[in-house]
Design a protein around this motif. Structure first.
Motif, PDB file in Angstrom:
ATOM      1  N   GLY A 195       0.789  -1.225   0.000  1.00 37.94           N
ATOM      2  CA  GLY A 195       0.000   0.000   0.000  1.00 37.94           C
ATOM      3  C   GLY A 195       0.819   1.273   0.000  1.00 37.94           C
ATOM      4  O   GLY A 195       0.319   2.339   0.365  1.00 37.94           O
ATOM      5  N   THR A 196       2.075   1.189  -0.441  1.00 32.52           N
ATOM      6  CA  THR A 196       2.945   2.355  -0.465  1.00 32.52           C
ATOM      7  C   THR A 196       2.835   3.084  -1.802  1.00 32.52           C
ATOM      8  O   THR A 196       2.968   2.443  -2.850  1.00 32.52           O
ATOM      9  N   PRO A 198      -2.543  14.411   0.398  1.00 33.55           N
ATOM     10  CA  PRO A 198      -3.046  13.181   1.028  1.00 33.55           C
ATOM     11  C   PRO A 198      -4.065  12.429   0.179  1.00 33.55           C
ATOM     12  O   PRO A 198      -4.110  11.194   0.205  1.00 33.55           O
ATOM     13  N   THR A 199      -4.885  13.175  -0.578  1.00 31.81           N
ATOM     14  CA  THR A 199      -5.881  12.512  -1.437  1.00 31.81           C
ATOM     15  C   THR A 199      -5.185  11.684  -2.514  1.00 31.81           C
ATOM     16  O   THR A 199      -5.579  10.544  -2.791  1.00 31.81           O
ATOM     17  N   GLN A 224      -2.182  10.449  -2.337  1.00 30.80           N
ATOM     18  CA  GLN A 224      -1.539   9.321  -1.660  1.00 30.80           C
ATOM     19  C   GLN A 224      -2.518   8.169  -1.477  1.00 30.80           C
ATOM     20  O   GLN A 224      -2.175   7.003  -1.711  1.00 30.80           O
ATOM     21  N   LEU A 225      -3.735   8.470  -1.057  1.00 32.30           N
ATOM     22  CA  LEU A 225      -4.749   7.437  -0.852  1.00 32.30           C
ATOM     23  C   LEU A 225      -5.119   6.762  -2.167  1.00 32.30           C
ATOM     24  O   LEU A 225      -5.241   5.531  -2.239  1.00 32.30           O
ATOM     25  N   GLU A 226      -5.288   7.564  -3.227  1.00 31.32           N
ATOM     26  CA  GLU A 226      -5.606   6.989  -4.548  1.00 31.32           C
ATOM     27  C   GLU A 226      -4.485   6.062  -5.015  1.00 31.32           C
ATOM     28  O   GLU A 226      -4.746   4.968  -5.537  1.00 31.32           O
ATOM     29  N   ARG A 285      -2.279   4.507  -3.158  1.00 31.38           N
ATOM     30  CA  ARG A 285      -2.284   3.333  -2.286  1.00 31.38           C
ATOM     31  C   ARG A 285      -3.299   2.300  -2.773  1.00 31.38           C
ATOM     32  O   ARG A 285      -2.973   1.112  -2.924  1.00 31.38           O
ATOM     33  N   GLU A 286      -4.510   2.747  -3.068  1.00 30.10           N
ATOM     34  CA  GLU A 286      -5.567   1.826  -3.503  1.00 30.10           C
ATOM     35  C   GLU A 286      -5.247   1.207  -4.862  1.00 30.10           C
ATOM     36  O   GLU A 286      -5.430   0.007  -5.077  1.00 30.10           O
TER      37      GLU A 286
END
Length: 395
Positions: free
Chosen positions: A308-309, A349-350, A352-354, A356-357
């Motif tokens: 998830g990095t 951060p948004t 980063q989350l995208e 990661r997924e």
């Protein structure tokens, strides 16, 4: 079928791509194939932690490679063919570039890339005709003969396949791509235990950007260090740079670059990192950067994405094929662009989350089970005398 595999990397002490490939392929074959018999040829006695299947259709035998003068070549070209003949195999698989070249058993060879074909492309070191020079000659010459001799050539990416076709006299239908995969323990983990462990062992207490280097200059850690140095000081204070490297020579060389850039207090070089610790580091990293100049596959990319990095990856060779749209890519020699992307991801951060997924989903597209199934299909077609192998791809 009775299948032999040169599994010397199962007991080889040095970590790396050949060992990872051999271990995971052999385990996948053992889980999938209960019908055929397998002989694993080691080059030294296994240790307690050596990966060896326990299934009854798998056995191993040790063919030492400790000849005083000729070492591994003596084992591969003399001792191993003698044992293969004695064992009356239907097929022999050399999974790591070189292979016996004077024997009658049908041969399958795995060629992971064509980087060996251009030994001076990334290294300026010149070798005389001593043992290291002889080994370099061996690793340049024997694979070419093995490719021509093999009934089938397995490789690990479409990019590597095209490179083989461009340099070797071989038909397209003789080469089959079987993608590698990340090991199952490269997955999202709980942070607390990992964070305290890494902080205690390596004194890394801040958020960090992660890179992986080796003694091979092709891994291009220099560009990552230079890009990190370009970042504003406030960024470097918030995000240190951690470089995993199991070669002292890389640490000494990189330290000069770090010292000249004035970023010594923010950079950590970690040596002798085991697989579990690497999984911890992937999970803890805010970002993984892979600036390699050329890859046959690029397994750390899947390892990082599986954890998830968010990943930044060089835009060359097999790398776009492996990461798809799950990573942001850059020219491997463009320091400024890499610095911009690092700043972009760490400031959003948004995003980063995208990433990661997308990374977790992309890593899940690859599996050693599929690799094992496709390899068994290659074995079957070779033994049955088929020449066209393109139909073994399993979706």
């Amino acid at each position: 079928m009775k299948i032999g595999i040169d599994a010397r990397f199962l007991t080889h002490p040095q970590k790396g791509g050949f060992k990872t490939y051999t271990e995971n392929l052999v385990l996948a074959l053992a889980q999938l194939d209960k019908k055929n018999d397998y002989v694993l040829y080691l080059d030294r006695q296994p240790l307690r932690d050596s990966v060896l299947p326990s299934q009854p259709n798998f056995r191993h035998t040790v063919i030492p490679g400790n000849h005083k003068l000729y070492g591994m070549p003596w084992r591969e070209q003399y001792a191993l063919p003698r044992q293969i003949k004695k064992d009356n195999l239907d097929l022999f698989h050399s999974p790591c570039l070189t292979a016996p070249i004077v024997f009658d058993t049908p041969l399958v060879v795995t060629i992971h890339d064509m980087i060996w074909y251009h030994p001076d492309r990334y290294s300026k070191q010149k070798m005389g005709f001593h043992k290291r020079g002889v080994m370099r000659w061996y690793y340049q010459t024997v694979p070419q003969i093995a490719i021509r001799k093999a009934r089938a050539v397995i490789t690990v990416s479409e990019a590597a396949k095209q490179s083989i076709l461009a340099h070797m006299r071989i038909q397209n239908d003789q080469i089959i791509v079987t993608h590698e995969a990340a090991s199952e323990f490269y997955r999202p983990l709980g942070y607390h235990g990992a964070q305290s462990y890494i902080a205690k062992k390596y004194q890394v207490n801040s958020s960090f950007i992660l890179g992986i280097g080796s003694a091979d200059p092709r891994k291009n850690i220099k560009t990552l260090i230079q890009a990190y140095a370009v970042l504003p000081e406030s960024f470097r204070n918030d995000y240190h740079l951690v470089v995993v490297c199991n070669h002292k020579s890389l640490v000494l060389e990189s330290l000069k670059e770090v010292e000249q850039s004035g970023i010594l207090k923010c950079v950590h070089f970690l040596e002798e990192v085991n697989d579990q610790e690497l999984a911890y580091l992937y999970n803890l990293a805010a970002l993984f950067v892979f600036p390699s100049l050329e890859e046959g596959f690029g397994l750390p990319l899947l390892e990082a994405m599986g954890c998830g990095t968010p990943v930044l990856a060089a835009d060359n060779s097999s790398i776009p094929e492996i990461v798809g749209d799950a990573a942001l890519r850059f020219n491997a020699e463009d320091v400024r662009k890499l610095a911009e992307l690092i700043s972009k991801v760490l400031s959003n951060p948004t995003l980063q989350l995208e990433m990661r997924e997308r990374g977790i989903a992309r890593a899940a597209d690859f599996s050693w089970k599929r690799c094992g199934m496709e390899t068994i299909a290659v074995y079957k077609k070779v033994i049955e005398g088929e020449n066209k192998l393109s139909s073994v791809r399993i979706v």
